[in-house]
Design an enzyme around this catalytic site. Structure first.
Site, short mmCIF file in Angstrom:
data_model
loop_
_atom_site.label_atom_id
_atom_site.label_comp_id
_atom_site.label_asym_id
_atom_site.label_seq_id
_atom_site.Cartn_x
_atom_site.Cartn_y
_atom_site.Cartn_z
N SER A 207 33.03 -12.54 -53.14
CA SER A 207 31.67 -12.66 -53.65
C SER A 207 31.03 -13.95 -53.15
O SER A 207 29.86 -13.98 -52.79
CB SER A 207 31.67 -12.61 -55.17
OG SER A 207 32.25 -13.77 -55.69
N ARG B 95 27.85 -13.39 -50.82
CA ARG B 95 26.56 -13.78 -51.42
C ARG B 95 25.79 -14.66 -50.43
O ARG B 95 24.62 -14.41 -50.14
CB ARG B 95 26.80 -14.53 -52.71
CG ARG B 95 25.49 -14.97 -53.36
CD ARG B 95 25.72 -15.74 -54.64
NE ARG B 95 26.43 -14.94 -55.60
CZ ARG B 95 27.70 -15.11 -55.94
NH1 ARG B 95 28.39 -16.07 -55.36
NH2 ARG B 95 28.30 -14.35 -56.81
N ASN C 250 22.53 -13.26 -48.30
CA ASN C 250 21.22 -13.88 -48.50
C ASN C 250 20.65 -14.42 -47.20
O ASN C 250 19.48 -14.21 -46.88
CB ASN C 250 21.32 -15.01 -49.52
CG ASN C 250 21.12 -14.50 -50.93
OD1 ASN C 250 20.00 -14.27 -51.34
ND2 ASN C 250 22.21 -14.31 -51.65
#
Lengths: 299, 156
Positions: free
Chosen positions: A221, A225, A229
């Protein structure tokens, strides 16, 4: 070398003829160094070539950009550290002190155990990731154009849009988490944490499955992440840039597209300042939280 | 977008940067910040102490002033008392002296009176003798009658 140069030249020459798809692909391709299909070592000139290189290849752009950016940060901080005065601080020292205190208070807020390594870790992560993300604000065509004029076929200037970079850091964090879990709780304690909860010793397989997923999810994660992004942000920059690329003389549509490219890139860039900082902060904070969990005893 | 050895390179760089940061950046800067914090804390403590000292000193000076005033008042009181005493003393002395002078004068006057009386008495006796001589027509032998005259004088 000459064949490379020639290739780059044709790249530039064909730039105008690129379709939107090619333009996007070109921007999303890393400069990969590895073993070419003919057995020699060199730079891949297409996505397929880069893919065929397998694991033992190096994304030179990611590597050099992250090294450079990390080096700049470390150089600045080191310079302050050697010239630091306890009296009234100057400009750069003031900034570094603010940074140190900001990171220190964040760490104090979420890390309760005692470990001298966590705060420098958090500082490094925050500023390194921030700098890598910040490269997203350089107009997307500048660096690739400059590089192709120097004969380099691809150049992705934002290291954090390369999953290798984000996974590299996340795995580093993960290794620290595992190391400190074992160090603090012992191997048995760590294993017990993985297998004896939440359902007690009779639910061991289920526990192991749940806790294992929980453990593995941390680095994944963390890495995805940041990567997601930044990758999405860059993709939107590319799409906005395509609007201006549709320029075909002074027609109403052309002018509108060109104008909206300027407005949209400006808007997205301003919004991106937030994302750049926020993602660096999230990466740092989650690392600190994971390290804190590694130091906590669960019963 | 392929996972390749860049991951390892990034991992190693990460480790190196963290190590560098821990060793050469964080420690000296935090040490300097702590040093400054200590300096500021010391400065504040000093200021606090100085303030207390000042308060103490001003309290003491006020006390000293008060004492001095008290002492001055006492001295003034004493001197006033002493002055009135001196005045009183000199008054009594003057009175005594005056009385003494008066007494002296009185004694002198008494003496004068006594002497005048004495003189008068001798004169009266001589006049009486002369008168008696005249009356008797002859010289009275002063020598022969002196004891009589003395008796007369004593009677007067």
């Amino acid at each position: 070398m000459s064949s490379e140069m020639a290739h780059a030249a044709t790249e530039v020459a064909h730039e105008a003829a690129h379709t939107s798809g090619e333009y996007i692909k070109h921007h999303l391709q890393n400069l990969t160094y590895g073993q070419l299909p003919d057995g020699s070592w060199g730079i891949a000139h297409s996505a397929a070539e880069a893919k065929a290189m397998g694991f033992w290849a190096l994304n030179l752009d990611t590597f050099f950009m992250s090294l450079l950016l990390g080096g700049i940060i470390m150089f600045l901080f080191r310079r302050v550290a050697t010239t630091i005065v306890t009296g009234a601080p100057g400009g750069l020292q003031n900034f570094c002190e603010w940074a140190i205190e900001f990171v220190d208070s964040s760490v104090r807020g979420s890390f309760t155990a005692k470990n001298n390594m966590v705060a420098p870790l958090a500082l490094t992560i925050f500023f390194w990731v921030f700098m890598m993300n910040l490269m997203d604000l350089i107009p997307i065509d500048w660096v690739p154009l400059l590089m192709s004029s120097l004969g380099v076929p691809f150049f992705k200037v934002v290291p954090s849009t390369d999953p290798n970079a984000t996974f590299g850091m996340a795995i580093g964090v993960f290794m620290l988490v595992v190391y400190y879990s074992v160090k603090m709780k012992g191997f048995g304690g760590f294993m017990g944490e993985l297998t004896l909860q939440p359902f007690g010793k009779w639910g061991m397989p289920v526990n192991f499955l749940l806790e294992g997923v929980n453990l593995i999810a941390k680095p994944i994660s963390l890495a995805l992440r940041l990567f997601g992004n930044m990758y999405a942000g860059e993709m939107i920059f590319i799409l906005i840039a395509l609007m201006g690329g549709a320029w075909a003389g002074f027609s109403l549509g052309g002018v509108t597209l060109f104008g909206s490219q300027i407005l949209l890139s400006l808007g997205w860039a301003i919004f991106h300042i937030l994302i750049v900082t926020l993602q660096a902060f999230i990466f740092m904070t989650l690392t600190v939280v994971y390290m804190d969990m590694a130091h906590q005893e669960h019963h | 977008m392929n996972i390749n050895a860049t991951l390892l390179a990034q991992l190693i760089m990460f480790a190196l940067f963290v190590w560098f940061c821990m060793k050469f950046v964080w420690t000296p800067i935090v040490a300097a910040l702590d040093e400054r914090k200590k300096q500021i804390a010391d400065g504040l403590a000093d200021a606090e102490r100085a303030k207390q000292d000042l308060e103490l000193a001003s309290r003491r000076s006020a006390e000293i002033l008060r004492e001095a005033k008290e002492k001055a008042g006492e001295i003034i009181g004493n001197s006033e008392k002493r002055a009135s005493e001196i005045v009183e003393e000199s008054k009594t002395q003057a009175k005594v002296e005056g009385e003494r002078i008066i007494a002296g004068a009185k004694a002198e006057i008494d003496q004068e009176v006594f002497r005048a009386k004495e003189q008068l008495r001798t004169q009266v006796s001589s006049i009486a003798l002369a008168g008696a001589g005249k009356i008797l027509g002859r010289e009275i032998d002063a020598k022969a009658h002196s004891d009589l005259l003395d008796k007369l004088v004593a009677e007067i």
